[in-house]
Design a protein around this motif. Sequence first.
Motif, PDB file in Angstrom:
ATOM      1  N   MET A 154     -42.892  31.435  -5.277  1.00 48.03           N
ATOM      2  CA  MET A 154     -43.686  31.832  -6.432  1.00 48.03           C
ATOM      3  C   MET A 154     -42.788  32.110  -7.632  1.00 48.03           C
ATOM      4  SD  MET A 154     -46.731  31.956  -4.931  1.00 48.03           S
ATOM      5  CE  MET A 154     -47.840  32.976  -5.913  1.00 48.03           C
ATOM      6  N   LEU A 155     -43.247  31.679  -8.794  1.00 47.18           N
ATOM      7  CA  LEU A 155     -42.598  32.029 -10.050  1.00 47.18           C
ATOM      8  C   LEU A 155     -43.083  33.421 -10.430  1.00 47.18           C
ATOM      9  CD1 LEU A 155     -40.771  30.420 -12.133  1.00 47.18           C
ATOM     10  CD2 LEU A 155     -42.831  30.268 -13.510  1.00 47.18           C
ATOM     11  N   ARG A 156     -42.144  34.350 -10.636  1.00 44.58           N
ATOM     12  CA  ARG A 156     -42.512  35.729 -10.978  1.00 44.58           C
ATOM     13  C   ARG A 156     -42.123  35.998 -12.430  1.00 44.58           C
ATOM     14  NH1 ARG A 156     -39.876  40.308  -7.383  1.00 44.58           N
ATOM     15  NH2 ARG A 156     -38.017  39.467  -8.398  1.00 44.58           N
ATOM     16  N   ILE A 157     -43.134  36.348 -13.229  1.00 44.16           N
ATOM     17  CA  ILE A 157     -42.910  36.602 -14.650  1.00 44.16           C
ATOM     18  C   ILE A 157     -43.172  38.080 -14.943  1.00 44.16           C
ATOM     19  CG2 ILE A 157     -43.594  35.999 -17.002  1.00 44.16           C
ATOM     20  CD1 ILE A 157     -44.570  33.309 -15.834  1.00 44.16           C
ATOM     21  N   HIS A 158     -42.182  38.745 -15.527  1.00 38.34           N
ATOM     22  CA  HIS A 158     -42.306  40.150 -15.922  1.00 38.34           C
ATOM     23  C   HIS A 158     -42.328  40.237 -17.444  1.00 38.34           C
ATOM     24  CE1 HIS A 158     -42.092  42.845 -12.449  1.00 38.34           C
ATOM     25  NE2 HIS A 158     -41.312  41.965 -11.867  1.00 38.34           N
ATOM     26  N   LYS A 159     -43.275  40.994 -17.968  1.00 41.06           N
ATOM     27  CA  LYS A 159     -43.293  41.247 -19.409  1.00 41.06           C
ATOM     28  C   LYS A 159     -44.092  42.504 -19.697  1.00 41.06           C
ATOM     29  CE  LYS A 159     -43.926  39.186 -23.948  1.00 41.06           C
ATOM     30  NZ  LYS A 159     -44.623  40.344 -24.568  1.00 41.06           N
ATOM     31  N   ASP A 160     -43.518  43.373 -20.515  1.00 41.34           N
ATOM     32  CA  ASP A 160     -44.188  44.616 -20.918  1.00 41.34           C
ATOM     33  C   ASP A 160     -44.657  45.424 -19.714  1.00 41.34           C
ATOM     34  OD1 ASP A 160     -43.809  43.840 -23.560  1.00 41.34           O
ATOM     35  OD2 ASP A 160     -45.727  42.804 -23.660  1.00 41.34           O
ATOM     36  N   GLY A 161     -43.846  45.418 -18.672  1.00 35.09           N
ATOM     37  CA  GLY A 161     -44.175  46.216 -17.494  1.00 35.09           C
ATOM     38  C   GLY A 161     -45.221  45.602 -16.594  1.00 35.09           C
ATOM     39  N   LYS A 162     -45.664  44.384 -16.918  1.00 33.33           N
ATOM     40  CA  LYS A 162     -46.682  43.732 -16.092  1.00 33.33           C
ATOM     41  C   LYS A 162     -46.097  42.470 -15.450  1.00 33.33           C
ATOM     42  CE  LYS A 162     -50.662  45.526 -18.611  1.00 33.33           C
ATOM     43  NZ  LYS A 162     -51.922  45.204 -19.314  1.00 33.33           N
ATOM     44  N   ARG A 163     -46.632  42.109 -14.281  1.00 35.54           N
ATOM     45  CA  ARG A 163     -46.110  40.999 -13.513  1.00 35.54           C
ATOM     46  C   ARG A 163     -47.196  39.960 -13.247  1.00 35.54           C
ATOM     47  NH1 ARG A 163     -44.484  41.794  -7.284  1.00 35.54           N
ATOM     48  NH2 ARG A 163     -46.756  41.763  -7.161  1.00 35.54           N
ATOM     49  N   LYS A 164     -46.773  38.706 -13.228  1.00 37.78           N
ATOM     50  CA  LYS A 164     -47.686  37.610 -12.896  1.00 37.78           C
ATOM     51  C   LYS A 164     -46.971  36.654 -11.956  1.00 37.78           C
ATOM     52  CE  LYS A 164     -51.492  35.152 -13.412  1.00 37.78           C
ATOM     53  NZ  LYS A 164     -52.808  35.649 -12.976  1.00 37.78           N
ATOM     54  N   LEU A 165     -47.638  36.288 -10.872  1.00 33.15           N
ATOM     55  CA  LEU A 165     -47.093  35.332  -9.913  1.00 33.15           C
ATOM     56  C   LEU A 165     -47.855  34.020 -10.004  1.00 33.15           C
ATOM     57  CD1 LEU A 165     -46.685  37.587  -6.729  1.00 33.15           C
ATOM     58  CD2 LEU A 165     -44.888  36.868  -8.300  1.00 33.15           C
ATOM     59  N   VAL A 166     -47.115  32.919  -9.918  1.00 32.75           N
ATOM     60  CA  VAL A 166     -47.758  31.611  -9.932  1.00 32.75           C
ATOM     61  C   VAL A 166     -46.990  30.697  -8.980  1.00 32.75           C
ATOM     62  CG1 VAL A 166     -46.400  30.905 -11.952  1.00 32.75           C
ATOM     63  CG2 VAL A 166     -48.471  29.651 -11.362  1.00 32.75           C
ATOM     64  N   SER A 167     -47.704  29.938  -8.174  1.00 30.32           N
ATOM     65  CA  SER A 167     -47.071  29.048  -7.199  1.00 30.32           C
ATOM     66  C   SER A 167     -46.351  27.911  -7.909  1.00 30.32           C
ATOM     67  CB  SER A 167     -48.130  28.477  -6.254  1.00 30.32           C
ATOM     68  OG  SER A 167     -47.564  27.481  -5.427  1.00 30.32           O
ATOM     69  N   ILE A 168     -45.195  27.506  -7.356  1.00 27.29           N
ATOM     70  CA  ILE A 168     -44.488  26.351  -7.920  1.00 27.29           C
ATOM     71  C   ILE A 168     -44.721  25.114  -7.067  1.00 27.29           C
ATOM     72  CG2 ILE A 168     -42.727  27.837  -8.943  1.00 27.29           C
ATOM     73  CD1 ILE A 168     -40.781  26.768  -6.812  1.00 27.29           C
TER      74      ILE A 168
END
Length: 228
Positions: free
Chosen positions: A54-68
């Motif tokens: 999973m691609l893990r994106i952090h920004k402004d204290g929030k996280r989003k996961l998306v499958s690669i």
Amino acid sequence: GSYESSYLFSLSCFSWFLAVNVNRDVNHFFSMEASISVICYKYKTLSNGESPLMLRIHKDGKRKLVSIGLSIHPDNWDFTKNEPKPKCPNKDLITKIILDKKTEYQKEILELNSEQKDYTAASLVENKAKQYKPKTIIDFYQELIKSFKDAGRTGYKSIYTNSLNSLKAFTNNKLNILFSDIDVDWLKRYEKWQRSNKNKETTISLQFRTLRSAYNKAGNYIHPYSPL
């Protein structure tokens, strides 16, 4: 005398004021930056015992996961370095796909920052999804073959090249379709075509295994209820 002391005091106050504001602006800038990493999501186990990458994106204290679109057995993943272990099968190909995916998002982030557009981790993923255009089977195969060639994996390159040639012959070079366009009837016709060409059982089995492998690598591009 007093004038010089007053001047030095004023200069000191200004330096302090400048430092506070610069630090505040720098901290604000970096808090706006998004960080990107790829993780092995060991909390989910697929039917083959592997876990999705999973691609893990952090920004402004929030996280989003998306499958690669890739999966790997947890035993082949270095959870400290967040990368495939040295002896991981297809390590070079997996590493390249990871790098390509991270580069896509980093380029998007740079563009948003240069345009001073605000965004969240979630909106970044949503925007990329809207921009995404699914690859056709032939395009995806050609990318895989090139990746194997670049990685020096001549055996895999040969297997996938033979598979692609077989599919092209079966479809009369009409492979500009998506994996999601393949249904059970298509697969049955492909099997019947192979048998009509006197292919051995081992050859037919290899062709279907390779097709399924390409399907698995395509990951995100395939409908979850595809017959493969």
